[in-house]
Design a protein around this motif. Structure first.
Motif, mmCIF file in Angstrom:
data_model
loop_
_atom_site.group_PDB
_atom_site.id
_atom_site.type_symbol
_atom_site.label_atom_id
_atom_site.label_comp_id
_atom_site.label_asym_id
_atom_site.label_seq_id
_atom_site.Cartn_x
_atom_site.Cartn_y
_atom_site.Cartn_z
ATOM 1 N N ARG A 1 0.848 -1.190 0.000
ATOM 2 C CA ARG A 1 0.000 0.000 0.000
ATOM 3 C C ARG A 1 0.886 1.244 0.000
ATOM 4 O O ARG A 1 1.885 1.307 0.703
ATOM 5 C CB ARG A 1 -0.908 0.005 1.217
ATOM 6 C CG ARG A 1 -1.981 -1.034 1.071
ATOM 7 C CD ARG A 1 -3.029 -0.927 2.168
ATOM 8 N NE ARG A 1 -3.936 -2.043 2.047
ATOM 9 C CZ ARG A 1 -3.857 -3.145 2.775
ATOM 10 N NH1 ARG A 1 -2.921 -3.269 3.686
ATOM 11 N NH2 ARG A 1 -4.709 -4.122 2.592
ATOM 12 N N HIS B 1 -3.209 5.659 -6.451
ATOM 13 C CA HIS B 1 -4.087 4.731 -5.725
ATOM 14 C C HIS B 1 -3.368 4.253 -4.459
ATOM 15 O O HIS B 1 -2.883 3.124 -4.400
ATOM 16 C CB HIS B 1 -4.444 3.534 -6.611
ATOM 17 C CG HIS B 1 -5.024 3.921 -7.936
ATOM 18 N ND1 HIS B 1 -6.309 4.374 -8.073
ATOM 19 C CD2 HIS B 1 -4.479 3.936 -9.169
ATOM 20 C CE1 HIS B 1 -6.546 4.636 -9.344
ATOM 21 N NE2 HIS B 1 -5.435 4.387 -10.028
ATOM 22 N N GLN C 1 -11.431 -7.149 -4.301
ATOM 23 C CA GLN C 1 -11.881 -5.774 -4.510
ATOM 24 C C GLN C 1 -10.768 -4.914 -5.110
ATOM 25 O O GLN C 1 -11.026 -4.074 -5.977
ATOM 26 C CB GLN C 1 -12.367 -5.171 -3.188
ATOM 27 C CG GLN C 1 -12.939 -3.792 -3.327
ATOM 28 C CD GLN C 1 -14.167 -3.772 -4.213
ATOM 29 O OE1 GLN C 1 -14.941 -4.718 -4.250
ATOM 30 N NE2 GLN C 1 -14.341 -2.679 -4.917
ATOM 31 N N MET C 2 -9.535 -5.110 -4.688
ATOM 32 C CA MET C 2 -8.417 -4.345 -5.242
ATOM 33 C C MET C 2 -8.219 -4.651 -6.719
ATOM 34 O O MET C 2 -7.940 -3.746 -7.510
ATOM 35 C CB MET C 2 -7.134 -4.656 -4.475
ATOM 36 C CG MET C 2 -7.087 -4.072 -3.099
ATOM 37 S SD MET C 2 -5.538 -4.518 -2.310
ATOM 38 C CE MET C 2 -5.951 -4.257 -0.611
ATOM 39 N N CYS C 3 -8.362 -5.914 -7.103
ATOM 40 C CA CYS C 3 -8.239 -6.281 -8.515
ATOM 41 C C CYS C 3 -9.347 -5.634 -9.330
ATOM 42 O O CYS C 3 -9.103 -5.144 -10.443
ATOM 43 C CB CYS C 3 -8.275 -7.794 -8.682
ATOM 44 S SG CYS C 3 -6.818 -8.628 -8.047
ATOM 45 N N ARG C 4 -10.537 -5.602 -8.788
ATOM 46 C CA ARG C 4 -11.654 -4.953 -9.484
ATOM 47 C C ARG C 4 -11.398 -3.459 -9.638
ATOM 48 O O ARG C 4 -11.698 -2.866 -10.666
ATOM 49 C CB ARG C 4 -12.959 -5.190 -8.738
ATOM 50 C CG ARG C 4 -13.478 -6.595 -8.886
ATOM 51 C CD ARG C 4 -14.779 -6.770 -8.165
ATOM 52 N NE ARG C 4 -15.276 -8.130 -8.336
ATOM 53 C CZ ARG C 4 -16.309 -8.611 -7.669
ATOM 54 N NH1 ARG C 4 -16.960 -7.855 -6.815
ATOM 55 N NH2 ARG C 4 -16.703 -9.852 -7.874
ATOM 56 N N GLU C 5 -10.843 -2.818 -8.619
ATOM 57 C CA GLU C 5 -10.536 -1.395 -8.696
ATOM 58 C C GLU C 5 -9.430 -1.107 -9.705
ATOM 59 O O GLU C 5 -9.373 -0.011 -10.257
ATOM 60 C CB GLU C 5 -10.146 -0.867 -7.322
ATOM 61 C CG GLU C 5 -11.312 -0.811 -6.356
ATOM 62 C CD GLU C 5 -10.901 -0.409 -4.962
ATOM 63 O OE1 GLU C 5 -9.745 0.049 -4.783
ATOM 64 O OE2 GLU C 5 -11.724 -0.538 -4.051
ATOM 65 N N ALA C 6 -8.566 -2.094 -9.950
ATOM 66 C CA ALA C 6 -7.504 -1.934 -10.943
ATOM 67 C C ALA C 6 -8.012 -2.203 -12.356
ATOM 68 O O ALA C 6 -7.258 -2.085 -13.319
ATOM 69 C CB ALA C 6 -6.333 -2.857 -10.620
ATOM 70 N N GLY C 7 -9.276 -2.608 -12.492
ATOM 71 C CA GLY C 7 -9.869 -2.781 -13.811
ATOM 72 C C GLY C 7 -9.940 -4.214 -14.306
ATOM 73 O O GLY C 7 -10.226 -4.449 -15.474
ATOM 74 N N LEU D 1 -4.227 0.740 -2.764
ATOM 75 C CA LEU D 1 -4.161 -0.458 -3.585
ATOM 76 C C LEU D 1 -2.875 -1.215 -3.289
ATOM 77 O O LEU D 1 -1.788 -0.642 -3.323
ATOM 78 C CB LEU D 1 -4.202 -0.045 -5.063
ATOM 79 C CG LEU D 1 -4.654 -1.089 -6.060
ATOM 80 C CD1 LEU D 1 -6.109 -1.446 -5.814
ATOM 81 C CD2 LEU D 1 -4.508 -0.536 -7.455
ATOM 82 N N ARG E 1 -10.579 -8.550 0.254
ATOM 83 C CA ARG E 1 -9.952 -7.261 -0.058
ATOM 84 C C ARG E 1 -9.125 -7.345 -1.325
ATOM 85 O O ARG E 1 -9.111 -6.409 -2.126
ATOM 86 C CB ARG E 1 -9.089 -6.803 1.116
ATOM 87 C CG ARG E 1 -9.932 -6.225 2.241
ATOM 88 C CD ARG E 1 -9.082 -5.701 3.358
ATOM 89 N NE ARG E 1 -8.729 -6.878 4.170
ATOM 90 C CZ ARG E 1 -7.619 -7.028 4.856
ATOM 91 N NH1 ARG E 1 -6.726 -6.094 4.879
ATOM 92 N NH2 ARG E 1 -7.400 -8.118 5.558
#
Length: 92
Positions: free
Chosen positions: A38, A44, A69-75, A47, A66
């Protein structure tokens, strides 16, 4: 998602025929997100899966959720992240 690819072992740009290789980078993005700490990315700061910190211990109960969710936030669309008893991480 397409982008510049890198070699797995060293992180150098993959070059073929005198040019960079542009291909699917989903697996590469997941790897970078899970290995990052992090705060490594200024854009980010929250992330990062911090796998190196878990090297000699067990993942927390909520780590897999978590990480997903981080992978989803990275696209990258990730359905499930699991950690087996022997420490093997599986991303689906």
């Amino acid at each position: 998602m397409n982008g510049l690819t890198t070699y797995e072992n060293c992180g150098d740009l993959a070059i073929e025929g005198g040019g960079c290789i542009v291909a699917g980078t989903e697996a590469q993005t997941i790897e970078h997100v899970l290995v990052a700490n992090r705060g490594e990315w200024r854009e980010h700061p929250l992330l990062g899966g911090e796998i190196r910190r878990m090297q000699h211990g067990l993942a927390g109960r909520m780590w897999a959720a978590r990480a997903r969710q981080m992978c989803r936030e990275a696209g990258v669309a990730v359905n499930r992240v699991t950690v087996s008893d022997n420490g093997k991480i599986t991303v689906e």
